[in-house]
Write an enzyme that holds these catalytic residues in place. Structure first.
Site, PDB file in Angstrom:
ATOM      1  N   ARG A 223       0.859  -1.190   0.000  1.00  0.00           N
ATOM      2  CA  ARG A 223       0.000   0.000   0.000  1.00  0.00           C
ATOM      3  C   ARG A 223       0.887   1.228   0.000  1.00  0.00           C
ATOM      4  O   ARG A 223       1.702   1.420   0.901  1.00  0.00           O
ATOM      5  CB  ARG A 223      -0.941   0.020   1.198  1.00  0.00           C
ATOM      6  CG  ARG A 223      -1.825   1.274   1.186  1.00  0.00           C
ATOM      7  CD  ARG A 223      -3.042   1.166   2.077  1.00  0.00           C
ATOM      8  NE  ARG A 223      -2.734   1.203   3.492  1.00  0.00           N
ATOM      9  CZ  ARG A 223      -3.663   1.296   4.452  1.00  0.00           C
ATOM     10  NH1 ARG A 223      -4.955   1.354   4.131  1.00  0.00           N
ATOM     11  NH2 ARG A 223      -3.324   1.310   5.729  1.00  0.00           N
TER      12      ARG A 223
ATOM     13  N   GLU B 268     -13.166   4.380   0.607  1.00  0.00           N
ATOM     14  CA  GLU B 268     -13.239   4.584   2.055  1.00  0.00           C
ATOM     15  C   GLU B 268     -13.689   5.990   2.410  1.00  0.00           C
ATOM     16  O   GLU B 268     -13.405   6.475   3.505  1.00  0.00           O
ATOM     17  CB  GLU B 268     -11.902   4.233   2.725  1.00  0.00           C
ATOM     18  CG  GLU B 268     -10.660   4.782   2.057  1.00  0.00           C
ATOM     19  CD  GLU B 268      -9.360   4.306   2.710  1.00  0.00           C
ATOM     20  OE1 GLU B 268      -9.370   3.556   3.694  1.00  0.00           O
ATOM     21  OE2 GLU B 268      -8.298   4.729   2.221  1.00  0.00           O
TER      22      GLU B 268
ATOM     23  N   ASP C 273     -11.681   4.360   7.811  1.00  0.00           N
ATOM     24  CA  ASP C 273     -11.860   5.649   7.136  1.00  0.00           C
ATOM     25  C   ASP C 273     -13.296   5.818   6.646  1.00  0.00           C
ATOM     26  O   ASP C 273     -13.840   6.930   6.685  1.00  0.00           O
ATOM     27  CB  ASP C 273     -10.878   5.773   5.962  1.00  0.00           C
ATOM     28  CG  ASP C 273      -9.486   6.151   6.453  1.00  0.00           C
ATOM     29  OD1 ASP C 273      -9.373   7.103   7.242  1.00  0.00           O
ATOM     30  OD2 ASP C 273      -8.517   5.490   6.053  1.00  0.00           O
TER      31      ASP C 273
HETATM   32  C1  3PY Z   1      -9.281   1.524   6.869  1.00  0.00           C
HETATM   33  O1  3PY Z   1      -9.926   0.798   7.649  1.00  0.00           O
HETATM   34  O2  3PY Z   1      -9.486   2.730   6.681  1.00  0.00           O
HETATM   35  C2  3PY Z   1      -8.210   0.921   6.082  1.00  0.00           C
HETATM   36  O3  3PY Z   1      -7.636   1.566   5.245  1.00  0.00           O
HETATM   37  C3  3PY Z   1      -7.844  -0.486   6.340  1.00  0.00           C
HETATM   38  O4  3PY Z   1      -7.612  -0.727   7.620  1.00  0.00           O
HETATM   39 MG    MG Z   2      -8.013   3.606   5.356  1.00  0.00          MG
END
Ligand code: 3PY
Ligand code: MG
Length: 263
Positions: free
Chosen positions: A76, A157, A183
């Protein structure tokens, strides 16, 4: 370079179980690589990993694989940035996870950053064969094969990402849409409440859009129960929490057992 196992196996309802590698430690990455997960995520968004740290962890995971482990790796990047993607891929990453993809333009930029320009594909990845990914120039096929092994995992997200999900899922080269529940909950106004019905409805909606588009959906699971539930409803790429969670939970569990024995 070997074909990208994760890309070859990403499809709706084909669950692959993984683990986040956050401790910025090659030894931890190597140890977890021996645990039997299908895939690992070396995180350079929230973990203190620069390009050299990523390379060291990819080497450690490769060492485990040369020594009996069988696991695929994603990296990532901290932000959707073509230079950071190029550097991670030059180190050997074939699958890149992009945080916070909100628009179709951002998704297209992410996909383009992973590809060498070829046959009008819009790719913008700078070309170098003399890198770790190309066995320092000894793998003559690397440059020619890299595009077909490139796998883009786009994180949805935020409220805006959710709004644009159909368009993003329809893009060629969007191999998997991956939900970040932390997020996403915050963006929907429910910080720290991934179980909130609005967040759970958003998760179900993203899964449904992906399935209709024939795309794999992924998600980070905070517990074994959540991971099993996500598998059963059709998620493909599931992360069963993280190296740090298993370390601290294991330590606390052992200490609790020890203290019980003293009473
Ligand atoms: C989140 O939960 O925002 C992620 O990016 C993964 O944990
Ligand atoms: Mg995240």
């Amino acid at each position: 370079m070997k074909p990208n196992w994760m890309k070859q196996n990403l499809r709706p309802r084909n669950a692959m179980i993984g683990c986040w590698i956050t401790l910025a430690s090659p030894a931890v990455a190597e140890a977890i690589a021996h645990c039997g997960f299908d895939w690992l995520l070396v995180d350079a968004e929230h973990a203190p990993n620069d390009t050299g740290d990523i390379a060291a962890q990819l080497r450690a995971i490769d060492a485990a694989c040369a020594n009996g482990a069988s696991v695929s790796v994603a990296v990532r990047v901290p932000v959707n940035d073509a230079t950071l993607v190029k550097r991670a891929m030059d180190c050997g990453a074939q699958t890149i996870m992009f945080p916070t993809i909100e628009t179709v333009e951002e998704a297209k930029a992410a996909i383009a950053s992973m590809r060498f320009p070829q046959n009008g594909n819009g790719g913008v990845r700078g070309v170098a064969g003399l890198v770790r990914a190309g066995r320092y120039g000894l793998d003559r096929e690397y440059v020619g094969n890299a595009n077909q092994n490139a796998c883009a995992v786009l994180q949805i997200e935020t409220r805006e990402g959710l709004h644009n999900i159909e368009e993003i899922a329809a893009l060629d080269g969007a191999d998997c849409l991956f939900i970040g529940p932390a997020d996403l909950s915050a963006s929907l106004g429910h910080l720290g409440q991934a179980d909130h019905p609005e967040v759970q409805n958003a998760i179900a909606h993203i899964l449904q859009v992906c399935t209709q588009a024939g795309k794999a959906a992924g998600i980070f699971a905070a517990s074994v129960e959540d991971a099993a539930r996500y598998r059963d409803i059709g998620f493909s790429l599931i992360s069963l929490h993280s190296d740090v969670a298993w370390l601290t939970r294991g330590a606390m569990h052992a200490l609790t057992d020890y203290n019980k024995g003293k009473q």
